[in-house]
Design an enzyme around this catalytic site. Structure first.
Site, short mmCIF file in Angstrom:
data_model
loop_
_atom_site.label_atom_id
_atom_site.label_comp_id
_atom_site.label_asym_id
_atom_site.label_seq_id
_atom_site.Cartn_x
_atom_site.Cartn_y
_atom_site.Cartn_z
N ASP A 31 -89.16 68.17 46.11
CA ASP A 31 -89.99 68.86 47.12
C ASP A 31 -91.26 68.08 47.50
O ASP A 31 -92.20 68.66 48.04
CB ASP A 31 -90.43 70.25 46.64
N CYS A 70 -82.27 71.27 47.74
CA CYS A 70 -82.02 70.51 46.51
C CYS A 70 -80.54 70.25 46.20
O CYS A 70 -80.11 69.10 46.14
CB CYS A 70 -82.59 71.22 45.29
N HIS A 131 -79.23 70.17 38.55
CA HIS A 131 -79.05 71.14 39.63
C HIS A 131 -77.72 71.03 40.36
O HIS A 131 -77.62 71.39 41.54
CB HIS A 131 -80.21 71.05 40.64
#
Ligand code: NAG
Ligand code: NAG
Length: 579
Positions: A31, A70, A131
């Site tokens: 981010d 993401c 992730h």
């Protein structure tokens, strides 16, 4: 004499022709906005270590994440392919994994750059955030875990750093809790009161069972909410070393230092073998954190502290390379998975999202602010130093670039969307090989980018744009992140067309009046989109609601804890601890 010299000469020749395989250090911040870095124009946030990469290497100024979110962006980075090809593109509002016990993930049939390099004898490690899923059928199959995707070593978090992982930092589920719990509770309370009043007035005979059921329903909802709030952190915010839990829930104390030190140790252990290190920083995603060395030191609150600590970590890794004399044989890459999350504002009103510089929008949408990310590449002696390249490039390009440098052949049974960056980086070519790039909002083709040959124009045509809330804001503040369909977007017929080479802020769409070739340009772009769409095959949807759901059988719980608490905050020494 001659007979002695000849073999020696051959040896020298052979050695100069086959240079040692380079090492790779791929650093991905989370981010981080392009406007947060000194080398991209920030004057107040201090990022000297990342800036050093720009000075000693190439700075890409039109480097694009394949997705503004993401999970899909990382899937594309790992595989060099648009996330829709691997099924890592959601068709619902939720575009990322939120639970460690979700069943989707990067399919085993996908080939990551780590898998390719491992087959070339590389030592491979992923330190930080993953992730991309963990399990398929039970909590020990690790089908989506980094170890199933070519990484010899993993230390980090399987899901993502969320506000809910750090007490006192709020929740990303606030609006979901409001809609799923508080609104129904209000309805139940109102119904109860009405029924009670009617009964009291003698207007309606309401059996006691109805009251009991409603009360039970309310209690169940409240109970579920309390359980969720209590268990979310230990069940989803934990550290793994390889396949073992080492801390549950994870502690933020010196977390950056611990992960950075581990990365340094990995480099030291493998100084004599070619290695690939992916350092996937947990910063600067919320919950924001930093050690006492950085807390309160920046000019930009918690966000600035976290960003400056992230930069420090980059410096530590560069220092180890220097110390081990590996700098000249190591390609270092720095990027962010997408643009800054501009909607991130704390409950107290502190800005917790970064800066996308001059660019509109941010994380979650395909305005330039969401996808134009930092892109720095350094390899002294090979890659040009201090050079800026404004050609369109993608985070998917790292895959073929790294594969080629490591001597690995690209898989031939699938489409690779990335392109080798080396000709641009070495100054051998002035043009990007991406004439067209496709910008997806999760599953939905959102925009096309066209850099026509022999032209400096960068056309970008939007099929739809997100509806910012409140109106006039630079983001979707009501929903915290923009969604990709339905009444959350405005469709454009004809597509909304910008020339980014003249209007990088995307303020003024061109029209048939301002651009005589308007219809021709759109026609060419539509044809390219159609050709591209034809290459996209239906694959299992890894981010379906079914997959995203929390499943008890997939939940990992550190072994020394009692089954109900799922906590080992002290840090268990897993079997990977001494490696
Ligand atoms: C530098 O970064 C901070 C933190 O994101 C931001 O508030 C500030 O506006 C940025 N400055 C510039 C010039 O972009
Ligand atoms: C590394 O490469 C640079 C650029 O080619 C060169 O100036 C420098 O001397 C090299 N350093 C070492 C230790 O070889």
């Amino acid at each position: 004499m001659k007979s002695l010299l000849l073999p020696l000469l051959f040896l020298c020749a052979a050695q100069s022709q086959v240079p040692p395989k380079p090492n790779f250090v791929l650093i991905m911040a989370d981010d981080l906005g392009i406007g947060d870095l000194g080398c991209y124009g920030n004057k107040t946030l201090r990022t000297p270590n990342v800036d050093r990469l720009a000075k000693e290497g190439v700075k890409l100024t039109q480097h694009l994440a394949a997705s503004p979110l993401c999970t899909p962006s990382r899937a594309a980075f790992m595989t060099g392919r648009y996330p829709i090809r691997s099924g890592m593109a959601s068709q619902t509002r939720v575009g990322v994994f939120l639970f460690s016990a979700s069943s989707g993930g990067l399919p085993g049939s996908e080939v990551t750059f780590a898998k390719l390099l491992k087959s070339q004898g590389y030592a491979t490690a992923l330190i930080g955030k993953w992730h991309l899923g963990t399990h398929c059928h039970n909590n020990s199959d690790f089908c989506h875990h980094p170890s199933s995707h070519g990484f010899d070593y993993f230390h980090g978090i399987p899901v993502t750093n969320l506000r809910d992982c750090k007490p006192g930092q709020g929740s990303v589920f606030t609006s979901a809790i409001r809609n799923l719990v508080f609104v129904p509770l209000q309805v139940i309370a109102l119904t109860l009161l009405t029924l009670a009043a009617l009964r009291w007035l003698g207007l309606l005979r309401v059996p006691g069972l109805v009251f009991a059921c409603l009360l039970l329903l309310a209690a169940a909802l409240l109970g579920a909410l309390l359980c969720f709030l209590h268990y979310f952190r230990p069940l989803n915010c934990f550290l793994l070393r390889d396949r073992d839990i080492t801390q549950q829930p994870l502690s933020y104390d010196n977390l950056t230092q611990r992960l950075t030190e581990d990365a340094a140790q990995f480099i030291r252990r493998n100084a004599d073998t070619p290695f690939l290190l992916m350092f996937s920083s947990l910063q600067v995603h919320t919950a924001l954190f930093s050690s006492t060395d950085f807390a309160g030191k920046s000019k930009h609150g918690l966000y600035g502290d976290a960003a400056e600590e992230m930069d420090w970590g980059v410096g530590q890794i560069l220092n180890v390379l220097e110390e081990l004399r590996l700098t000249n044989n190591t390609l270092v890459y720095f990027t962010s998975d997408q643009g800054a999350h501009v909607e991130e504002v704390s409950t107290k009103g502190e800005v917790h999202g970064g800066s996308n510089g001059i660019y509109k929008g941010g994380k979650g949408n395909n305005w330039e602010g969401g996808i134009r990310v930092p892109g720095l590449l350094r390899w002294p002696g090979l890659i040009q130093a201090g050079v800026e390249i404004d050609e369109p490039t993608s985070n998917m390009d790292i895959f073929p670039t790294v594969a080629k440098l490591a001597g690995a052949a690209l898989p031939e049974d699938r489409i690779i969307d990335g392109r080798d960056l080396m000709p641009l980086l070495e100054g051998k070519s002035q043009r990007s090989e991406h004439e067209f790039l496709f910008h997806y909002c999760n599953y939905f083709l959102n925009a096309v980018r066209w850099h026509p040959p022999n032209s400096s124009s960068i056309w970008k045509a939007f099929f739809f744009t997100p509806n910012f809330t409140p109106e006039g804001a630079n983001g979707c503040f009501f929903t915290h992140v923009c969604f990709c369909f339905g009444h959350f977007v405005t469709r454009h017929h004809p597509p909304l067309l910008f020339d980014l080479s003249k209007d990088p802020r995307e303020t003024t769409p061109v029209t048939p009046d301002t651009e005589p070739r308007f219809w021709d340009i759109l026609d060419t772009m539509q044809q390219a989109a159609d050709r591209h769409t034809h290459t996209v095959q239906e694959v299992p949807n890894q981010l379906s609601s079914q997959n995203l759901l929390w499943k008890p059988r997939l939940q990992m719980c550190c072994s020394s804890s009692s089954a109900l608490s799922c906590q080992c905050p002290q840090g268990k020494q897993g079997r990977g601890g001494s490696r």
